[in-house]
Design an enzyme around this catalytic site. Structure first.
Site, short mmCIF file in Angstrom:
data_model
loop_
_atom_site.label_atom_id
_atom_site.label_comp_id
_atom_site.label_asym_id
_atom_site.label_seq_id
_atom_site.Cartn_x
_atom_site.Cartn_y
_atom_site.Cartn_z
N ARG A 8 -10.65 -18.53 9.84
CA ARG A 8 -11.18 -17.82 8.67
C ARG A 8 -10.81 -16.34 8.68
NH1 ARG A 8 -15.04 -20.38 5.83
NH2 ARG A 8 -15.79 -18.38 5.08
N TRP A 14 -11.45 -10.71 8.80
CA TRP A 14 -10.27 -10.59 7.94
C TRP A 14 -10.51 -9.31 7.17
CZ3 TRP A 14 -8.67 -10.17 2.88
CH2 TRP A 14 -7.32 -10.46 2.64
N GLU A 31 4.56 -27.23 -3.90
CA GLU A 31 3.78 -27.33 -2.65
C GLU A 31 4.68 -27.14 -1.44
OE1 GLU A 31 0.92 -27.11 -1.80
OE2 GLU A 31 0.79 -27.98 0.20
N ASN A 41 -19.61 -11.07 5.74
CA ASN A 41 -18.40 -11.58 5.09
C ASN A 41 -18.60 -11.27 3.61
OD1 ASN A 41 -16.18 -12.93 4.15
ND2 ASN A 41 -16.98 -14.99 4.56
#
Ligand code: AGP
Length: 622
Positions: free
Chosen positions: A27, A75, A488, A101
């Site tokens: 994450r 992050w 993709e 977060n």
């Protein structure tokens, strides 16, 4: 998009938090930190920039122990990924710490106000103001205690947050709140967990629930878990029993989570299909479909909003639904959907597709459609995630935890879920008769075995990747239902190998991209063929011409074709064969070679496949 873990209970807190952060590192992995409080009421904090192992090294040098604590893997949004900006952040007196977060939009005005009141800041982050706000409140109103001061802080901040705080003056107690990014709470035996996602909790308990927006919770060993809204009104959330096994969240001997998850696709497809189709009767069963059956006859159109790989799945879903159920489908990037003033009404079905169920843009799109009176449906991989709580109903993909940032098994499961939904619509609206429903369900039931065979073929992707390790650009081409697979394939390559790659409709080559063709440009062309399908044959012939045009200009062609296709083999530089399948299910097969090609090119380039630079698994901020 950060990873948060908090623990209060009877175990040594440091191993629980570090193991939890390890499971959430996908994450965010700019920096990491941990805060624990020991029996003497002393708070200790360790932080390190870089990956989690840097924090582990710091703990090896100066070990910690404690009974309750919290941790964070970051992050970076505000402030560079340095140790000073790593979470947890503390109050001036060092007795309160928080992890966060999200984004606090009014942090600068709050910070200036706090500084005039003598608070000294150590970081550039927005998060740090939260610790000082709580402390400031307790200075003037100590009787509020942590819970009351925390509640007061929530009324002052603007933005989105998943927050966990603790105080060294209130032992064995964590406080958490959510507005936007996810918070999941785990209920153990005389121990409680709070985290950003389920894998951090799974080794200890399967009893979890997600906090809702504007909800907060107090976790304490003495009183258990108390959930309230911001005003203090008690809430009793439904506790889910998560059926993922912890091993699924581990690498199980694979070098990377992404490779493991590519090879888990047959199981993911099988589990997503299980119990939803009858091969005998061709009937489709969607037990989570809470929209009244007669409503399906009234839908005049479908809108689908999604991001990234899920958006590619939405494009495939458009082909499936329009072909099988004959309802017009419009697909949007979630981040674009709300800026175009979409035409929505009570006969519109709004779908969101999301692996995490927590992508901020897709949640916003869902809410916009609900506000305009649409019925809503989510296709999601995480039980209890925000989108599943807000949509009228959910079709779960059963892919198990997907840890690699690059989505693979969730994508193929999303296509299968969309296919089953399209068949369900066709069944409700009688656009397919029983023999055709049986035909489709039979092809669907054969898919896992075909995928298994494909993934275990002799194709040497590692060797093939050698030819492209120094390439600087790629072009991916597809036509019809293969066009989203070209998109993709390009996304997979660019997000883990950092090579620029572009997906394009094959029919567009003469309208510009032909100018790109030269002897250095690899062109990956998906050109499978279902010989029983007239449109497939037409698509195939046109795309074979594209391949020949590229080769005529010295372009390099990597062709994804159906087994036995000699015509393409003669034209292409490299050929990868996939088992024959129906046109509508071919994307589930044709994407697998693209996933493996991207994976091996990235590994050969020494990239961090599971945690690519600048990315995170779930984009919980807009
Ligand atoms: C795809 O490989 C990426 N990880 C990313 O594009 C992802 O698909 C996108 O962020 C959507 O995430 P979601 O499915 O959890 O909503």
């Amino acid at each position: 998009m950060c990873g948060i873990v908090g623990y209060v209970g009877h175990q040594q807190v440091v191993p629980v938090i570090i193991e939890g952060l390890r499971r959430l590192e996908y994450r965010g992995y700019d920096s990491a930190g941990i805060a624990v409080v020991n029996r003497d009421g002393e708070m200790h904090v360790r932080r390190a920039s870089g990956k989690l192992r840097k924090l582990e090294e710091a703990l090896m040098l100066k070990p910690l122990d404690g009974d309750y604590g919290l941790g964070h893997t970051r992050w970076a949004t505000h402030g560079r990924p340095t140790e000073e900006n790593a979470h947890p952040h503390r109050s001036s007196n060092g007795r309160i710490c928080v992890v966060h977060n999200g984004i606090i939009e009014n942090y600068l005005e709050l910070k200036r106000d706090l500084q005039t009141r003598g608070h000294n800041f150590q970081s550039e982050t927005d998060t740090e103001v939260i610790a000082h706000l709580i402390e400031d409140k307790l200075r003037t109103e100590p009787e509020l205690r942590l819970e009351g001061a925390f509640r007061s802080m929530l009324r002052q901040v603007r933005g989105i947050y998943a927050l966990v705080a603790l105080s060294a003056d209130e032992p064995d107690r964590l406080i958490t709140a959510r507005l936007g990014p996810p918070i999941v709470i785990g209920i153990g035996e005389d121990e409680y967990f709070v985290a950003s996602d389920i894998p951090a909790i799974l080794p200890y308990t399967r009893k979890v629930f997600f906090l809702g927006d504007d909800e907060m919770a107090v976790l304490s060993r003495s009183a258990g878990v108390k959930v309230t809204d911001i005003d203090g009104n008690e809430i009793h959330p439904e506790v889910q029993h998560i059926n993922w096994d912890p091993i699924q969240a581990e690498k199980s001997g694979y070098k990377h989570f992404m490779l493991k998850e590519i090879y888990e696709q047959p199981r993911a497809v099988r589990d997503t299909t299980q119990g939803r189709v009858s091969l005998d009767t061709g009937k489709i069963y969607l037990d989570t479909m809470k929209i009244p059956e007669e409503q399906f006859l009234r839908f005049t159109d479908i809108k689908i909003a999604a991001c990234g790989t899920a958006w590619h799945a939405a494009l495939v879903a458009k082909y499936l639904i329009e072909e099988l159920a004959r309802i017009p489908v419009e697909v949007d990037y979630s981040s674009e959907f709300r800026y175009r003033n979409p035409i929505l009404n009570s006969t519109t079905l709004m779908m969101v597709i999301s692996q995490s169920g927590e992508t901020a843009d897709s949640i916003a799109a869902l809410r916009e459609a609900k506000d305009k009176g649409c019925r809503t449906l989510a296709i999601c991989n995480v039980q209890g995630a925000m989108m599943t709580r807000e949509a009228d109903c959910t079709i779960y993909t059963h892919a198990g935890p997907e840890i690699g940032v690059a989505s693979t098994k969730a994508f193929t499961s999303q296509i299968v879920a969309a296919y089953i939904f399209a068949l369900y619509l066709a069944q409700q609206r009688e656009t397919l008769d029983e023999p055709m429903l049986k035909w489709h369900t039979r092809h669907l039931s054969e898919l896992p075995v075909k995928l298994e065979k494909l993934l275990n073929s002799e194709t040497d992707y590692e060797e093939l990747s050698r030819a492209f390790v120094l390439s600087t650009d790629f072009l991916y081409l597809g036509r019809g239902i293969n066009f989203p697979i070209a998109l993709e394939g390009a996304l997979k390559l660019k997000e883990i190998s950092y090579i620029h790659a572009e997906g394009y409709a094959a029919g567009e080559m003469k309208h510009g991209p032909n100018a790109l063709i030269d002897s250095r440009l690899p062109v990956v062309v998906i050109n499978t063929l279902d010989p029983e399908d007239v449109k497939s044959r037409l698509r195939y012939e046109k795309t074979l011409s594209n391949i020949q045009e590229v080769r005529a200009r010295d372009g390099i062609v990597v062709a994804i074709v159906t087994e036995g296709d000699l015509d393409t083999r003669e034209s292409a530089s490299y050929t990868i064969e996939v088992p024959p399948s129906s046109e509508l299910l071919s994307p589930v097969l044709s994407v697998a070679p693209l996933q493996l090609l991207a994976y091996h090119v990235a590994v050969r380039r020494g990239c961090d496949v599971d945690q690519p630079r600048n990315l995170a698994k779930s984009v919980t901020v807009e």
